[in-house]
Write a protein that holds these residues in place. Structure first.
Motif, PDB file in Angstrom:
ATOM      1  N   ALA A  84      60.445  75.749  72.785  1.00 42.81           N
ATOM      2  CA  ALA A  84      60.929  75.765  71.330  1.00 42.81           C
ATOM      3  C   ALA A  84      59.446  75.054  70.777  1.00 42.81           C
ATOM      4  O   ALA A  84      59.122  75.360  69.725  1.00 42.81           O
TER       5      ALA A  84
ATOM      6  N   THR B 186      63.148  79.112  68.032  1.00 43.46           N
ATOM      7  CA  THR B 186      62.872  77.766  68.007  1.00 43.46           C
ATOM      8  C   THR B 186      64.190  76.978  67.866  1.00 43.46           C
ATOM      9  O   THR B 186      64.435  75.994  68.784  1.00 43.46           O
TER      10      THR B 186
ATOM     11  N   TRP C 204      66.777  76.957  71.074  1.00 43.29           N
ATOM     12  CA  TRP C 204      66.295  76.315  72.061  1.00 43.29           C
ATOM     13  C   TRP C 204      66.197  74.721  71.938  1.00 43.29           C
ATOM     14  O   TRP C 204      66.705  73.901  72.651  1.00 43.29           O
ATOM     15  N   VAL C 205      66.112  74.471  70.662  1.00 42.66           N
ATOM     16  CA  VAL C 205      66.286  73.060  70.238  1.00 42.66           C
ATOM     17  C   VAL C 205      67.734  72.570  70.074  1.00 42.66           C
ATOM     18  O   VAL C 205      68.054  71.526  70.723  1.00 42.66           O
TER      19      VAL C 205
END
Length: 278
Positions: free
Chosen positions: A62, A152, A155-156
């Motif tokens: 991320a 991003t 994945w966060v």
């Protein structure tokens, strides 16, 4: 907050390199994120997290994806005006929906897909772009930035879920660790490769602090929301940011807006209603 951050980044990009503008987003955000996490634990203490290799992988992925996304968006600002640049980067909601369903076991109802599609159309209209205006470099940079932002966010969300802490502590830990890693990586890169950029940031403390502050507050909202709900729905609802972006573009940067803006804003409202119902 994100609309103002983008506006301040555009101002800073006139005098500072892409890497420097990207660093400005994170450099003062780490202590702010640490303060936010500290205040949460003072308000209501919970167990400290147990970090796994799986969690670390999501954090690293991320962090790198967000650095790439921000750098591509700053380059985009240098090619087109503010509204078009940020509008193209907002393709992330549609990309997050597709990637989330295919690779991250997320699901969307028909109403959710309808809202995401409406949001994508709205962003295109509000950006003031047309197919004739979009050169191949602009299109690739915009889609590349949107793709990196989408990854991003996905994945966060995975990192927050893996951590297994109560709401909103997991998102707060993820935010702090992502920002710290991004800051260290960019500081190391600029120290080795481009020290004049660090000097340029030091000479613009107010603008750099404003970018970090807006970025941190905006990220608290994003990370917390994405720990609760599908990334595609959160990002589609978050497209109300484009309204503020257009107002800043018109009144701060004195850039002309397109007649399609009214239709775009109507679609943004419909998209927001659709994803909330979904």
């Amino acid at each position: 907050m994100q609309a103002w951050r983008n506006a301040f980044q555009k101002q800073l990009s006139k005098d500072v390199s892409v890497a420097g503008v990207t660093l400005a987003r994170f450099i003062w955000a780490s202590p702010l994120a640490a303060l936010y996490l500290y205040l949460l634990y003072q308000w209501q203490p919970v167990a400290m997290p147990v970090f796994s290799g799986h969690f670390a992988g999501f954090i690293v992925a991320a962090s790198l994806a967000q650095i790439l996304a921000t750098a591509l968006m700053v380059k985009l600002f240098k090619l087109r005006n503010y509204a078009i640049g940020a509008g193209l980067a907002k393709s992330e909601a549609v990309l997050a929906a597709v990637l989330g369903v295919v690779f991250f076991s997320e699901s969307l109802t028909a109403l959710g897909w309808f809202g995401v599609a409406l949001g994508g159309c709205a962003v295109f209209l509000l950006s003031g772009a047309s197919l004739r205006q979009l050169s191949v470099p602009v299109l690739l940079l915009g889609l590349g930035s949107g793709l990196a932002f989408a990854l991003t966010s996905l994945w966060v969300r995975q990192a927050s879920l893996v951590l297994g802490l109560p709401f909103p502590y997991g998102a707060a830990w993820v935010l702090l660790l992502v920002i710290m890693l991004q800051t260290l990586l960019l500081l190391l890169w600029l120290t080795l490769k481009d020290r004049p950029t660090l000097t340029a940031l030091w000479q613009r403390p107010k603008l750099t602090l404003l970018i970090s502050l807006c970025s941190c507050v905006g990220s608290i909202g994003w990370f917390t929301a994405m720990s609760l709900e599908s990334v595609a729905l959160v990002k589609t609802l978050g497209q109300v940011e484009v309204l503020f972006m257009l107002l800043i573009s018109a009144f701060v940067f004195k850039e002309k807006l397109q007649k399609a803006d009214h239709w775009g804003l109507a679609l943004i409202v419909l998209a927001a209603i659709a994803v909330m119902w979904a």
